[in-house]
Design a protein around this motif. Structure first.
Motif, PDB file in Angstrom:
ATOM      1  N   ASP A 109     -28.442   3.255  55.469  1.00  0.00           N
ATOM      2  CA  ASP A 109     -28.515   3.718  56.853  1.00  0.00           C
ATOM      3  C   ASP A 109     -29.337   2.768  57.711  1.00  0.00           C
ATOM      4  O   ASP A 109     -28.972   2.461  58.856  1.00  0.00           O
ATOM      5  CB  ASP A 109     -29.111   5.127  56.906  1.00  0.00           C
ATOM      6  N   HIS A 110     -30.465   2.302  57.170  1.00  0.00           N
ATOM      7  CA  HIS A 110     -31.299   1.364  57.907  1.00  0.00           C
ATOM      8  C   HIS A 110     -30.532   0.073  58.192  1.00  0.00           C
ATOM      9  O   HIS A 110     -30.606  -0.476  59.303  1.00  0.00           O
ATOM     10  CB  HIS A 110     -32.576   1.053  57.118  1.00  0.00           C
ATOM     11  N   THR A 111     -29.786  -0.401  57.202  1.00  0.00           N
ATOM     12  CA  THR A 111     -29.016  -1.639  57.365  1.00  0.00           C
ATOM     13  C   THR A 111     -28.008  -1.501  58.498  1.00  0.00           C
ATOM     14  O   THR A 111     -27.848  -2.420  59.325  1.00  0.00           O
ATOM     15  CB  THR A 111     -28.288  -1.983  56.061  1.00  0.00           C
ATOM     16  N   ARG A 112     -27.342  -0.368  58.563  1.00  0.00           N
ATOM     17  CA  ARG A 112     -26.335  -0.142  59.608  1.00  0.00           C
ATOM     18  C   ARG A 112     -26.973  -0.165  60.998  1.00  0.00           C
ATOM     19  O   ARG A 112     -26.458  -0.810  61.919  1.00  0.00           O
ATOM     20  CB  ARG A 112     -25.657   1.216  59.383  1.00  0.00           C
ATOM     21  N   LEU A 113     -28.114   0.519  61.145  1.00  0.00           N
ATOM     22  CA  LEU A 113     -28.774   0.566  62.447  1.00  0.00           C
ATOM     23  C   LEU A 113     -29.326  -0.801  62.844  1.00  0.00           C
ATOM     24  O   LEU A 113     -29.188  -1.237  63.989  1.00  0.00           O
ATOM     25  CB  LEU A 113     -29.910   1.594  62.419  1.00  0.00           C
ATOM     26  N   ARG A 114     -29.916  -1.481  61.879  1.00  0.00           N
ATOM     27  CA  ARG A 114     -30.579  -2.749  62.196  1.00  0.00           C
ATOM     28  C   ARG A 114     -29.588  -3.842  62.573  1.00  0.00           C
ATOM     29  O   ARG A 114     -29.840  -4.632  63.492  1.00  0.00           O
ATOM     30  CB  ARG A 114     -31.449  -3.201  61.020  1.00  0.00           C
ATOM     31  N   MET A 230     -25.088  -0.076  73.861  1.00  0.00           N
ATOM     32  CA  MET A 230     -24.145   1.020  74.029  1.00  0.00           C
ATOM     33  C   MET A 230     -22.754   0.623  73.523  1.00  0.00           C
ATOM     34  O   MET A 230     -22.022   1.444  72.969  1.00  0.00           O
ATOM     35  CB  MET A 230     -24.083   1.398  75.510  1.00  0.00           C
ATOM     36  N   HIS A 231     -22.416  -0.647  73.706  1.00  0.00           N
ATOM     37  CA  HIS A 231     -21.075  -1.110  73.354  1.00  0.00           C
ATOM     38  C   HIS A 231     -21.053  -2.014  72.126  1.00  0.00           C
ATOM     39  O   HIS A 231     -19.978  -2.443  71.709  1.00  0.00           O
ATOM     40  CB  HIS A 231     -20.462  -1.854  74.541  1.00  0.00           C
ATOM     41  N   ALA A 232     -22.240  -2.297  71.560  1.00  0.00           N
ATOM     42  CA  ALA A 232     -22.301  -3.224  70.422  1.00  0.00           C
ATOM     43  C   ALA A 232     -21.625  -2.637  69.195  1.00  0.00           C
ATOM     44  O   ALA A 232     -21.735  -1.441  68.901  1.00  0.00           O
ATOM     45  CB  ALA A 232     -23.755  -3.561  70.099  1.00  0.00           C
ATOM     46  N   SER A 233     -20.930  -3.486  68.475  1.00  0.00           N
ATOM     47  CA  SER A 233     -20.266  -3.077  67.233  1.00  0.00           C
ATOM     48  C   SER A 233     -20.347  -4.228  66.249  1.00  0.00           C
ATOM     49  O   SER A 233     -20.016  -5.371  66.578  1.00  0.00           O
ATOM     50  CB  SER A 233     -18.806  -2.712  67.504  1.00  0.00           C
ATOM     51  N   VAL A 234     -20.836  -3.941  65.053  1.00  0.00           N
ATOM     52  CA  VAL A 234     -20.898  -4.932  63.986  1.00  0.00           C
ATOM     53  C   VAL A 234     -20.148  -4.372  62.800  1.00  0.00           C
ATOM     54  O   VAL A 234     -20.526  -3.337  62.247  1.00  0.00           O
ATOM     55  CB  VAL A 234     -22.355  -5.267  63.598  1.00  0.00           C
ATOM     56  N   GLU A 235     -19.061  -5.029  62.436  1.00  0.00           N
ATOM     57  CA  GLU A 235     -18.212  -4.581  61.322  1.00  0.00           C
ATOM     58  C   GLU A 235     -17.793  -3.124  61.527  1.00  0.00           C
ATOM     59  O   GLU A 235     -17.754  -2.332  60.576  1.00  0.00           O
ATOM     60  CB  GLU A 235     -18.949  -4.762  59.994  1.00  0.00           C
ATOM     61  N   GLY A 236     -17.519  -2.779  62.775  1.00  0.00           N
ATOM     62  CA  GLY A 236     -17.045  -1.428  63.087  1.00  0.00           C
ATOM     63  C   GLY A 236     -18.131  -0.403  63.269  1.00  0.00           C
ATOM     64  O   GLY A 236     -17.845   0.747  63.639  1.00  0.00           O
ATOM     65  N   ASP A 237     -19.398  -0.779  63.028  1.00  0.00           N
ATOM     66  CA  ASP A 237     -20.502   0.170  63.175  1.00  0.00           C
ATOM     67  C   ASP A 237     -21.034   0.143  64.596  1.00  0.00           C
ATOM     68  O   ASP A 237     -21.321  -0.924  65.160  1.00  0.00           O
ATOM     69  CB  ASP A 237     -21.638  -0.173  62.204  1.00  0.00           C
ATOM     70  N   GLY A 361     -39.939  -7.531  53.702  1.00  0.00           N
ATOM     71  CA  GLY A 361     -38.751  -6.846  53.207  1.00  0.00           C
ATOM     72  C   GLY A 361     -37.823  -6.408  54.320  1.00  0.00           C
ATOM     73  O   GLY A 361     -37.830  -6.942  55.433  1.00  0.00           O
ATOM     74  N   VAL A 362     -37.013  -5.389  54.032  1.00  0.00           N
ATOM     75  CA  VAL A 362     -35.962  -4.978  54.965  1.00  0.00           C
ATOM     76  C   VAL A 362     -36.523  -4.406  56.258  1.00  0.00           C
ATOM     77  O   VAL A 362     -35.836  -4.379  57.279  1.00  0.00           O
ATOM     78  CB  VAL A 362     -35.006  -3.948  54.310  1.00  0.00           C
ATOM     79  N   HIS A 363     -37.783  -3.954  56.228  1.00  0.00           N
ATOM     80  CA  HIS A 363     -38.380  -3.389  57.433  1.00  0.00           C
ATOM     81  C   HIS A 363     -39.256  -4.396  58.178  1.00  0.00           C
ATOM     82  O   HIS A 363     -40.061  -4.002  59.030  1.00  0.00           O
ATOM     83  CB  HIS A 363     -39.189  -2.140  57.089  1.00  0.00           C
ATOM     84  N   TYR A 364     -39.080  -5.671  57.894  1.00  0.00           N
ATOM     85  CA  TYR A 364     -39.802  -6.709  58.634  1.00  0.00           C
ATOM     86  C   TYR A 364     -39.567  -6.505  60.128  1.00  0.00           C
ATOM     87  O   TYR A 364     -38.449  -6.222  60.567  1.00  0.00           O
ATOM     88  CB  TYR A 364     -39.324  -8.096  58.206  1.00  0.00           C
ATOM     89  N   CYS A 365     -40.617  -6.656  60.930  1.00  0.00           N
ATOM     90  CA  CYS A 365     -40.572  -6.316  62.354  1.00  0.00           C
ATOM     91  C   CYS A 365     -39.432  -7.005  63.094  1.00  0.00           C
ATOM     92  O   CYS A 365     -39.377  -8.249  63.151  1.00  0.00           O
ATOM     93  CB  CYS A 365     -41.899  -6.673  63.010  1.00  0.00           C
ATOM     94  N   LEU A 366     -38.555  -6.215  63.654  1.00  0.00           N
ATOM     95  CA  LEU A 366     -37.403  -6.722  64.395  1.00  0.00           C
ATOM     96  C   LEU A 366     -37.837  -7.586  65.574  1.00  0.00           C
ATOM     97  O   LEU A 366     -37.220  -8.606  65.880  1.00  0.00           O
ATOM     98  CB  LEU A 366     -36.568  -5.541  64.900  1.00  0.00           C
ATOM     99  N   GLY A 367     -38.895  -7.179  66.255  1.00  0.00           N
ATOM    100  CA  GLY A 367     -39.324  -7.870  67.467  1.00  0.00           C
ATOM    101  C   GLY A 367     -40.302  -8.997  67.254  1.00  0.00           C
ATOM    102  O   GLY A 367     -40.871  -9.507  68.228  1.00  0.00           O
ATOM    103  N   ALA A 368     -40.500  -9.444  66.014  1.00  0.00           N
ATOM    104  CA  ALA A 368     -41.478 -10.502  65.735  1.00  0.00           C
ATOM    105  C   ALA A 368     -41.233 -11.773  66.561  1.00  0.00           C
ATOM    106  O   ALA A 368     -42.180 -12.339  67.117  1.00  0.00           O
ATOM    107  CB  ALA A 368     -41.512 -10.816  64.244  1.00  0.00           C
TER     108      ALA A 368
END
Length: 416
Positions: A109-114, A230-237, A361-368
Motif C-alpha cells: 500500500d505504501h509503495t502504491r501511494l508513494r 489529482m490526475h496522476a497515474s502510475v501503472e494505472g494507480d 528504507g522505504v520510508h525515507y523522507c520524500l521531501g528530502a
C-alpha cells in the motif's frame, strides 16, 4: 520507568526522561549517550496508561528497525486477521488525515501511494523551485534588514517553507500563515494524547480547508501540484480523493516542519560555533556538507514515527515482543561514536556523514531533496546578506518546542 534489569537512569534523570518536555529537548544528548552505552535497546513507560515503548539509540540497531520487514508502520498488521479494524472508516472524516496517510502504511500500500507522488519530489523536479526559494529568502530579509534584528523562526525559517509548499500546491498566498499555525500546533502535539485533544479543532479546521481546496481545484483545474496529483497515474494507480486530502496534509505538515527546523537549528549551530560560521562565510561552497552536518548534529526530528514488531525480535539481549512499539532516536543515533568520528563536534567539512535525519528504507523522507535545496539557499543567503548576525539571547535561555517528535526552538532572536 525503565523495564531493563541491567541499567537504570538515576532518579533525577528519570524525571528528565520524558521525550515531550522542554527540559529534555533542550539537551537530550547526555542521557541518550548513557543509554546508547549502557542500555541501547531501552524500554520505558511512554504513556499514563502504562504503555511501554522500546527506544533504539545505536545506529546499527536503528538501521535494522528502519529497514527490516519485521518492524512495520501499520499496527493493525500485527493483529490476527479477525481482530484487524479497517484502515479508515466507511465515510470521509478528519481521521483520514492520519489513517490514510502514506506514513501509516507498509508495502504494497505504501509503495502504491508513494510512487504516485514521488515523481514530483526528485532532485531534478525540485530544482525548478530554486529561483522561488531565492526570491522568497531575499524578500524576507528585505522586510527586516533595516530593523537590525528579527526572530529568525517567526520572521524567516517558518515562513520560507510554508510559502514554497503553498506555491507548489497552489494554495493562495494569503492562506499560508494560517497553514503555518495549524501545522505548528499539530506537530507539537504529536505522540502526546492529552496535547492532541487540545488541537482537535485545529485538525478539523485544517481538514475542512483541504476539502474545500480540492473541490476548488476540481472546479477550475490549474497547473499546480494538487491538480497534478489529482490526475496522476502510475501503472494505472491513482489516489482516491480521501488519499489525496491525506497526501496534501502530509506534504504541508512534514515539509513545513522539516525545513523550519533545519534552517533554525542550522543557524543556531553556526551562531554557537562562530568558527564554523566564519568558515562557511569564507567558503560558501561548503554549504552542501554543512547542511548534512546540521541534519546530523541537530536533526529536525528527535525520533522517528512508531514501528511495531510483527514478530518476536531479539536485539542486544532484549526480547522485543510481537506487537511492541518501537521508536528510533534520531538524536542518539546521529551521534553514535561507533559510526561518526567526534560525534558531538560540529564540523561542516565532515565528508563521511551517513546520518539518518531523513530516515532509511522505504520510508525515507520524500521531501528530502526539497528540504536540502531550501536549507542550502536560505542559510547561505542569510550569511551573505546578514554577515554580522549573532544571537540576541543566551543559548541556555532558548525555549525548545514541546512534543516528542520535532526538535527546534520556538523563537530565535538575532541581531545583525
Amino acid at each position: 520507568m525503565s523495564q531493563s534489569t541491567d541499567f537504570d537512569l538515576t532518579s533525577s534523570q528519570t524525571a528528565e526522561f520524558d521525550l515531550t518536555t522542554v527540559a529534555f529537548k533542550s539537551n537530550p544528548y547526555p542521557i541518550l549517550a548513557r543509554l546508547r552505552t549502557h542500555d541501547p535497546v531501552y524500554q520505558y513507560t511512554s504513556s499514563p496508561d502504562g504503555q511501554s515503548t522500546w527506544l533504539i539509540t545505536r545506529y546499527e540497531d536503528a538501521e535494522i528497525v528502519l529497514r527490516d520487514e519485521r518492524f512495520v508502520k501499520d499496527k493493525q498488521s500485527t493483529l490476527p486477521p479477525e481482530e484487524r479494524a479497517p484502515s479508515a472508516g466507511p465515510a470521509p472524516s478528519v481521521s483520514d488525515l492520519f489513517d490514510l496517510g502514506m506514513l501509516k502504511f507498509d508495502p504494497p500500500d505504501h509503495t502504491r501511494l508513494r510512487k504516485v507522488v514521488n515523481l514530483f519530489f526528485t532532485p531534478r523536479a525540485t530544482e525548478q523551485w530554486r529561483e522561488s526559494v531565492q526570491r522568497i529568502s531575499d524578500e524576507l530579509i528585505d522586510k527586516v534588514e533595516s530593523q537590525k534584528r528579527m526572530d529568525l523562526i517567526e520572521d524567516f525559517a517558518s515562513v520560507l517553507p510554508i510559502r514554497i509548499i503553498s506555491e507548489m500546491l497552489g494554495v493562495p498566498a494569503e492562506d499560508s500563515m494560517q497553514l503555518h499555525l495549524w501545522t505548528k500546533r499539530i506537530a507539537d502535539a504529536l505522540d502526546d494524547p492529552a496535547a492532541f485533544e487540545q488541537v482537535a479543532s485545529d485538525l478539523q479546521a485544517f481538514y475542512t480547508y483541504l476539502l474545500a481546496l480540492v473541490e476548488k481545484k476540481r472546479q477550475a483545474s490549474t497547473d499546480d501540484l494538487v491538480c497534478k496529483l489529482m490526475h496522476a497515474s502510475v501503472e494505472g494507480d491513482q489516489l482516491t480523493e480521501r488519499e489525496l486530502v491525506a497526501m496534501i496534509f502530509l506534504l504541508i505538515l512534514a515539509g513545513h516542519e522539516t525545513t523550519t527546523n533545519l534552517i533554525g537549528n542550522g543557524i543556531l549551530a553556526l551562531l554557537t560555533h562562530p568558527e564554523q560560521k566564519q568558515l562557511l562565510q569564507a567558503q560558501p561552497e561548503l554549504i552542501k556538507p554543512a547542511i548534512e552536518e546540521f541534519l546530523r548534529y541537530l536533526a529536525p526530528f528527535t525520533i522517528t514515527t512508531h514501528r511495531w514488531a510483527r514478530e518476536d525480535v531479539e536485539m542486544r539481549g532484549k526480547l522485543i515482543r510481537h506487537g511492541d512499539a518501537v521508536l528510533v532516536s534520531l538524536a542518539a543515533t546521529n551521534r553514535d561514536e561507533n559510526k561518526f568520528d567526534h560525534p558531538d563536534t560540529l564540523d561542516i567539512t565532515r565528508q563521511e556523514n551517513p546520518h539518518i535525519a531523513f530516515g532509511k528504507g522505504v520510508h525515507y523522507c520524500l521531501g528530502a531533496p526539497l528540504a536540502r535545496l531550501e536549507g542550502q539557499i536560505a542559510i547561505n543567503t542569510l550569511l551573505r546578506r546578514l554577515p554580522a548576525m549573532q544571537l540576541d539571547i543566551e543559548p541556555e535561555a532558548l525555549v525548545w518546542r514541546t512534543g516528542s517528535t520535532v526538535l527546534g526552538v520556538n523563537h530565535l532572536p538575532v541581531t545583525f
